[in-house]
Design a protein around this motif. Structure first.
Motif, PDB file in Angstrom:
ATOM      1  N   GLY A   1      -4.089   4.821  -0.927  1.00 39.07           N
ATOM      2  CA  GLY A   1      -5.045   5.292   0.060  1.00 39.07           C
ATOM      3  C   GLY A   1      -4.671   6.587   0.738  1.00 39.07           C
ATOM      4  N   THR A   2      -5.530   6.977   1.663  1.00 41.31           N
ATOM      5  CA  THR A   2      -5.318   8.160   2.498  1.00 41.31           C
ATOM      6  C   THR A   2      -5.466   7.765   3.954  1.00 41.31           C
ATOM      7  OG1 THR A   2      -7.667   8.721   2.229  1.00 41.31           O
ATOM      8  CG2 THR A   2      -6.082   9.846   0.797  1.00 41.31           C
TER       9      THR A   2
ATOM     10  N   TRP B   1     -12.428   3.760   5.009  1.00 35.62           N
ATOM     11  CA  TRP B   1     -11.908   3.511   6.356  1.00 35.62           C
ATOM     12  C   TRP B   1     -12.151   4.743   7.222  1.00 35.62           C
ATOM     13  CZ3 TRP B   1      -7.821  -0.571   6.979  1.00 35.62           C
ATOM     14  CH2 TRP B   1      -7.593  -1.290   5.799  1.00 35.62           C
TER      15      TRP B   1
ATOM     16  N   GLU C   1      -2.155  -1.023  -3.400  1.00 29.52           N
ATOM     17  CA  GLU C   1      -3.295  -0.268  -2.899  1.00 29.52           C
ATOM     18  C   GLU C   1      -2.889   1.191  -2.714  1.00 29.52           C
ATOM     19  OE1 GLU C   1      -5.662  -3.720  -0.369  1.00 29.52           O
ATOM     20  OE2 GLU C   1      -4.461  -2.235   0.711  1.00 29.52           O
TER      21      GLU C   1
ATOM     22  N   TYR D   1       0.002   5.129   1.076  1.00 32.74           N
ATOM     23  CA  TYR D   1      -1.010   5.943   1.746  1.00 32.74           C
ATOM     24  C   TYR D   1      -0.450   7.335   2.020  1.00 32.74           C
ATOM     25  CZ  TYR D   1      -3.948   1.837   2.611  1.00 32.74           C
ATOM     26  OH  TYR D   1      -4.747   0.738   2.455  1.00 32.74           O
TER      27      TYR D   1
ATOM     28  N   ASP E   1     -10.623   6.224  -8.456  1.00 35.63           N
ATOM     29  CA  ASP E   1     -10.700   4.775  -8.295  1.00 35.63           C
ATOM     30  C   ASP E   1     -10.785   4.068  -9.638  1.00 35.63           C
ATOM     31  OD1 ASP E   1     -10.754   2.528  -6.519  1.00 35.63           O
ATOM     32  OD2 ASP E   1     -12.899   2.314  -6.891  1.00 35.63           O
TER      33      ASP E   1
ATOM     34  N   GLY F   1       0.792  -1.217   0.000  1.00 30.71           N
ATOM     35  CA  GLY F   1       0.000   0.000   0.000  1.00 30.71           C
ATOM     36  C   GLY F   1       0.827   1.272   0.000  1.00 30.71           C
TER      37      GLY F   1
ATOM     38  N   ARG G   1     -14.506   0.150   0.587  1.00 27.13           N
ATOM     39  CA  ARG G   1     -13.091   0.463   0.786  1.00 27.13           C
ATOM     40  C   ARG G   1     -12.914   1.837   1.427  1.00 27.13           C
ATOM     41  NH1 ARG G   1     -11.545   0.796  -4.326  1.00 27.13           N
ATOM     42  NH2 ARG G   1     -13.355  -0.166  -5.348  1.00 27.13           N
TER      43      ARG G   1
ATOM     44  N   LEU H   1      -8.374   2.034  -4.732  1.00 29.84           N
ATOM     45  CA  LEU H   1      -8.406   3.039  -3.681  1.00 29.84           C
ATOM     46  C   LEU H   1      -8.851   2.452  -2.349  1.00 29.84           C
ATOM     47  CD1 LEU H   1      -7.755   5.303  -5.624  1.00 29.84           C
ATOM     48  CD2 LEU H   1      -9.728   6.560  -4.748  1.00 29.84           C
ATOM     49  N   GLN H   2      -8.200   2.897  -1.281  1.00 34.72           N
ATOM     50  CA  GLN H   2      -8.569   2.587   0.096  1.00 34.72           C
ATOM     51  C   GLN H   2      -8.592   3.928   0.830  1.00 34.72           C
ATOM     52  OE1 GLN H   2      -9.297  -0.525   1.148  1.00 34.72           O
ATOM     53  NE2 GLN H   2      -8.599  -1.645  -0.666  1.00 34.72           N
ATOM     54  N   LEU H   3      -9.769   4.536   0.920  1.00 36.74           N
ATOM     55  CA  LEU H   3      -9.851   5.909   1.401  1.00 36.74           C
ATOM     56  C   LEU H   3     -10.072   5.970   2.901  1.00 36.74           C
ATOM     57  CD1 LEU H   3     -11.958   7.835  -1.257  1.00 36.74           C
ATOM     58  CD2 LEU H   3      -9.484   7.812  -0.957  1.00 36.74           C
TER      59      LEU H   3
END
Length: 340
Positions: free
Chosen positions: A76-77, A184, A74, A46, A98, A44, A182, A105-107
């Motif tokens: 993400g933020t 968080w 992955e 992030y 995305d 990931g 996805r 995306l893993q937001l």
């Protein structure tokens, strides 16, 4: 097995000691580090979001660019401050990024931390509603975002549109299927972790938490994760949730590592106040030779509970060094702990 990624705050400063001297440097180096991390086998990439600061801010152009330059990792933020967001516009941006990334995306979103300016969200045009405070506003924006990301139509179509409409009520476009699962929530308290579980969000637990019991940080964080999973089960969700924790971890494998981080010692939790009312506990950093590091990390209860570990990186030391930091954990530490 754990997913292992990096988390960058994207700091930049014009100081000669920094290798990240401008906002452009921070953005372009973030892309390069994500590409390097993917090549190393990390899971990931992030990025933190802070407004009015010399750090990464607007996340979606960066996420889209990383998505276009990578193929597996992955993206993400951790986290986007929902006090500053228009949830419908955010749904459009997130859907676009995305789709560019191929549904990677893993937001991570949250109420956000204390900011650089007083009530910075007001400058963005947002204000709490009647009877709300800023935290309630962030949660309201989150609930709207989650509903919009389901992809159901809700807007009345114009009977004489510029372009033909599909039948029925209209939704925000572009819609990216599966993005709703996805999302968080970055929880600093047990109560907000439980709230996130009830709404069906994954959990991000950082290196800062409300000090609710006076116990060591990793013990409190592990208890928070267990409370979250119990609430998830009670809510009746059918999928398995994901949980991440963030840590500053440095394997000392060469003289440069020892020069930068060898004086960190054993490290310990710290206590402080993040506002006038909230006492917080800050988790320790880890810096040691690989064998010692493995033993230290094996005792971290919250890392044991989580399925995803985010390594906070000192981004101003440059892409090459941060890639080395990530590679050192993947090569020298993760296998010995059964993470790889």
């Amino acid at each position: 097995m754990k997913k292992i990624g990096f988390l960058s705050f994207g700091h930049w400063t014009p100081s000669p000691q920094s290798q990240t001297r401008s906002a452009g440097d921070a953005l372009l180096q973030s892309i390069d580090l994500a590409v390097a991390a993917e090549e190393l086998g990390a899971d990931g990439a992030y990025f933190r979001v802070h407004h009015f600061a010399r750090q990464l801010a607007s996340p979606f152009p960066l996420l889209a660019a990383v998505g276009a330059k990578t193929s597996k990792i992955e993206i993400g933020t951790a986290v986007i401050d929902m006090r500053y967001e228009n949830p419908l516009y955010m749904a459009e941006d997130a859907g676009s990024a995305d789709l560019i990334a191929g549904s990677r995306l893993q937001l991570g979103i949250s109420r956000g931390s204390p900011e650089q300016v007083i009530d910075g969200w007001r400058y963005f045009g947002y204000a709490p509603g009647e009877g709300e405070d800023e935290s309630a506003m962030a949660r309201r924006n989150t609930e709207i975002l989650l509903e919009v990301l389901k992809g159901n139509g809700f807007a009345q179509p114009n009977p004489r549109p510029m372009f033909p409409n599909p039948p029925g009520m209209l939704r925000v476009e572009p819609h990216s299927e599966g993005l709703r699962e996805r999302i968080w929530w970055g929880a600093s308290s047990n109560a907000t972790a439980i709230w996130a579980a009830q709404l069906g969000m994954n959990l991000q637990s950082s290196t800062l938490k409300n000090d609710e019991t006076g116990e060591p940080f990793h013990i409190q964080q592990a208890a928070q994760i267990r409370a979250y999973r119990e609430a998830w089960k009670a809510a009746g969700h059918t999928r398995t949730p994901r949980v991440s924790v963030s840590r500053s971890i440095f394997a000392l494998v060469n003289d440069t590592d020892r020069a930068y981080f060898g004086g960190s010692g054993e490290g310990r939790d710290q206590i402080g106040n993040i506002d006038e009312k909230t006492r917080a506990i800050f988790g320790r950093s880890y810096a040691a030779e690989p064998d010692a590091l493995v033993k230290q990390l094996a005792e971290d209860e919250a890392i044991k509970e989580a399925d995803t570990l985010l390594l906070t990186v000192p981004n101003q030391l440059g892409v090459a060094y941060n890639a080395h930091v990530i590679e050192s954990i993947l090569k020298h530490v993760a296998p010995a702990l059964g993470w790889r």
